[in-house]
Enzyme design. Structure first.
Site, PDB file in Angstrom:
ATOM      1  N   HIS A   1       1.048   6.077   1.929  1.00  0.00           N
ATOM      2  CA  HIS A   1       1.733   7.096   2.710  1.00  0.00           C
ATOM      3  C   HIS A   1       2.777   7.857   1.921  1.00  0.00           C
ATOM      4  CE1 HIS A   1      -0.865   6.466   6.042  1.00  0.00           C
ATOM      5  NE2 HIS A   1      -0.732   5.252   5.889  1.00  0.00           N
TER       6      HIS A   1
ATOM      7  N   HIS B   1      -3.625  -4.255   8.098  1.00  0.00           N
ATOM      8  CA  HIS B   1      -3.726  -3.260   8.790  1.00  0.00           C
ATOM      9  C   HIS B   1      -2.707  -3.237   9.992  1.00  0.00           C
ATOM     10  CE1 HIS B   1      -5.164   0.347  10.692  1.00  0.00           C
ATOM     11  NE2 HIS B   1      -5.777   0.718   9.401  1.00  0.00           N
TER      12      HIS B   1
ATOM     13  N   GLU C   1      -8.718   0.382  -2.762  1.00  0.00           N
ATOM     14  CA  GLU C   1      -9.565   0.404  -1.644  1.00  0.00           C
ATOM     15  C   GLU C   1     -10.238   1.720  -1.768  1.00  0.00           C
ATOM     16  OE1 GLU C   1      -7.549   0.758   1.858  1.00  0.00           O
ATOM     17  OE2 GLU C   1      -6.167  -1.151   1.572  1.00  0.00           O
TER      18      GLU C   1
ATOM     19  N   HIS D   1      -5.721   3.484  -1.577  1.00  0.00           N
ATOM     20  CA  HIS D   1      -6.966   3.982  -1.132  1.00  0.00           C
ATOM     21  C   HIS D   1      -7.192   5.418  -1.386  1.00  0.00           C
ATOM     22  CE1 HIS D   1      -9.558   4.407   2.952  1.00  0.00           C
ATOM     23  NE2 HIS D   1     -10.341   4.812   1.831  1.00  0.00           N
TER      24      HIS D   1
ATOM     25  N   THR E   1      -8.094   3.787   8.524  1.00  0.00           N
ATOM     26  CA  THR E   1      -9.340   3.076   8.775  1.00  0.00           C
ATOM     27  C   THR E   1      -9.305   2.473   9.876  1.00  0.00           C
ATOM     28  OG1 THR E   1      -8.662   2.801   6.432  1.00  0.00           O
ATOM     29  CG2 THR E   1     -10.798   1.343   7.374  1.00  0.00           C
TER      30      THR E   1
ATOM     31  N   GLU F   1     -11.109  -9.226   3.544  1.00  0.00           N
ATOM     32  CA  GLU F   1      -9.869  -8.805   4.188  1.00  0.00           C
ATOM     33  C   GLU F   1      -9.951  -8.575   5.632  1.00  0.00           C
ATOM     34  OE1 GLU F   1      -7.579  -5.372   2.573  1.00  0.00           O
ATOM     35  OE2 GLU F   1      -6.519  -5.390   4.239  1.00  0.00           O
TER      36      GLU F   1
ATOM     37  N   HIS G   1       2.173   1.193   5.868  1.00  0.00           N
ATOM     38  CA  HIS G   1       2.819   2.069   6.641  1.00  0.00           C
ATOM     39  C   HIS G   1       3.826   1.633   7.322  1.00  0.00           C
ATOM     40  CE1 HIS G   1       3.748   4.353  10.402  1.00  0.00           C
ATOM     41  NE2 HIS G   1       3.208   5.369   9.629  1.00  0.00           N
TER      42      HIS G   1
ATOM     43  N   ASN H   1       0.824  -1.093   0.040  1.00  0.00           N
ATOM     44  CA  ASN H   1      -0.039   0.101  -0.017  1.00  0.00           C
ATOM     45  C   ASN H   1       0.898   1.206  -0.072  1.00  0.00           C
ATOM     46  OD1 ASN H   1      -1.256   2.517   1.131  1.00  0.00           O
ATOM     47  ND2 ASN H   1      -2.862   1.128   1.723  1.00  0.00           N
TER      48      ASN H   1
ATOM     49  N   ARG I   1      -9.186   8.219  -0.715  1.00  0.00           N
ATOM     50  CA  ARG I   1     -10.259   8.508   0.143  1.00  0.00           C
ATOM     51  C   ARG I   1     -11.103   9.649  -0.369  1.00  0.00           C
ATOM     52  NH1 ARG I   1      -8.677   6.810   5.594  1.00  0.00           N
ATOM     53  NH2 ARG I   1     -10.497   7.903   6.292  1.00  0.00           N
TER      54      ARG I   1
ATOM     55  N   ARG J   1      -7.175  13.106   0.934  1.00  0.00           N
ATOM     56  CA  ARG J   1      -5.923  13.388   1.984  1.00  0.00           C
ATOM     57  C   ARG J   1      -4.611  13.015   1.508  1.00  0.00           C
ATOM     58  NH1 ARG J   1      -7.351  10.267   7.328  1.00  0.00           N
ATOM     59  NH2 ARG J   1      -9.286  11.559   6.931  1.00  0.00           N
TER      60      ARG J   1
HETATM   61  N1  PXP Z   1      -5.807  -2.811   4.495  1.00  0.00           N
HETATM   62  C1  PXP Z   1      -6.808  -1.872   4.474  1.00  0.00           C
HETATM   63  C2  PXP Z   1      -8.465  -2.200   4.202  1.00  0.00           C
HETATM   64  C3  PXP Z   1      -6.368  -0.505   5.036  1.00  0.00           C
HETATM   65  O1  PXP Z   1      -7.260   0.622   5.007  1.00  0.00           O
HETATM   66  C4  PXP Z   1      -5.133  -0.154   5.186  1.00  0.00           C
HETATM   67  C5  PXP Z   1      -4.721   1.270   5.694  1.00  0.00           C
HETATM   68  O2  PXP Z   1      -4.916   1.879   4.436  1.00  0.00           O
HETATM   69  C6  PXP Z   1      -4.238  -1.187   4.868  1.00  0.00           C
HETATM   70  C7  PXP Z   1      -4.689  -2.500   4.696  1.00  0.00           C
HETATM   71  C8  PXP Z   1      -2.718  -0.946   5.555  1.00  0.00           C
HETATM   72  O3  PXP Z   1      -2.652  -0.761   6.776  1.00  0.00           O
HETATM   73  P1  PXP Z   1      -1.257  -0.301   7.103  1.00  0.00           P
HETATM   74  O4  PXP Z   1      -0.804   0.949   6.536  1.00  0.00           O
HETATM   75  O5  PXP Z   1      -1.235  -0.215   8.567  1.00  0.00           O
HETATM   76  O6  PXP Z   1      -0.187  -1.321   6.622  1.00  0.00           O
END
Ligand code: PXP
Length: 238
Positions: free
Chosen positions: A10, A191, A70, A43, A101, A151, A214, A7, A45, A49
């Protein structure tokens, strides 16, 4: 063993802190693929953001692996998904005031809305996943509203303060994964996963994809994104 979707939200968070052009999540996505990631997660949003429409469009155009989009279950986002046609859409809950989230979707109270959005997406050939807590009632409803995948939200596991609490959350996730698989869903997870807590999740039964953002992007500040992705993959595959 699950595959890794990186992802890159960030990277865009850092760019948006200055409203400038760097760092670019599109470049980061291509670097993550070069390091062996099996997919890219973004994602978009509603408040834009971090990821912008342009990022999603370019990642979809340039990525050689799967794009996991997402999004909230809104008309606007479904329109965008139908336009860019990603491999998979993951529907997530979205609140403007949250930092990230915070919980899984409530498939029970939103069953009508989800059913209709899932049907629009699936009719266009897009696979649909629902981001939910490891709760049997939510899993059953995810199946009922037509999701292909779920998920499992690993946030409570990631935030557990004690070993005992962590173990309880792991058992909860394991039972949820087994139940979801038994009723015909593909099981993904994500997450809050980090280099320190990912291994027990990667070895749970039936987990096919991990979405991690992250921690990988944070580590890439020190070692570069390719190295950060490779290190995460070593933990997942060892
Ligand atoms: N899965 C979903 C559905 C999320 O919303 C997020 C955060 O955007 C992640 C995974 C990834 O989470 P993290 O950034 O904490 O690894």
């Amino acid at each position: 063993m699950p595959i890794l979707h990186v992802n890159v939200d960030h990277v865009a968070t850092v760019r948006e802190a200055r409203k400038t052009i760097e760092p670019d999540p599109v470049y980061a996505a291509l670097q993550a693929e070069q390091a062996g990631a099996s997919g890219i997660t973004v994602h978009l949003r509603e408040d834009r953001r971090h990821i912008q429409d342009r990022d999603l469009r370019l990642i979809r155009e340039l990525a050689q692996t799967r794009v996991n989009f997402e999004m909230a279950a809104t008309d606007e986002m479904v329109r965008i998904a139908l336009d860019i046609n990603p491999a998979i859409v993951t529907l997530v809950p979205e609140k403007r005031e949250e930092v990230t989230t915070e919980g899984g979707l409530d498939c029970i109270s939103q069953s009508g809305l989800l059913k209709s959005k899932i049907s629009d997406l699936k009719n266009a050939g897009i696979r649909v996943s629902l981001f939910i807590d490891p709760d049997f009632k939510q899993i059953d409803m995810a199946r009922e509203v037509g999701a292909d995948d779920i998920e499992l939200h690993t946030g409570e596991y990631a935030n557990a303060k004690t070993d005992l609490e962590k173990e309880d959350q792991l058992i909860r996730l394991e039972k949820a994964a087994m139940h979801g698989h038994d009723i015909g869903l593909q099981i993904n997870a994500g997450h809050g996963l980090t280099y320190f807590n990912v291994e027990p999740i990667a070895t749970l039964p039936h987990i096919e994809e991990l979405n991690i953002g992250h921690s990988i992007i944070a580590r890439s500040i020190y070692v570069g994104i390719q190295q950060a992705v490779r290190e995460m993959m070593e933990l997942i595959y060892c």
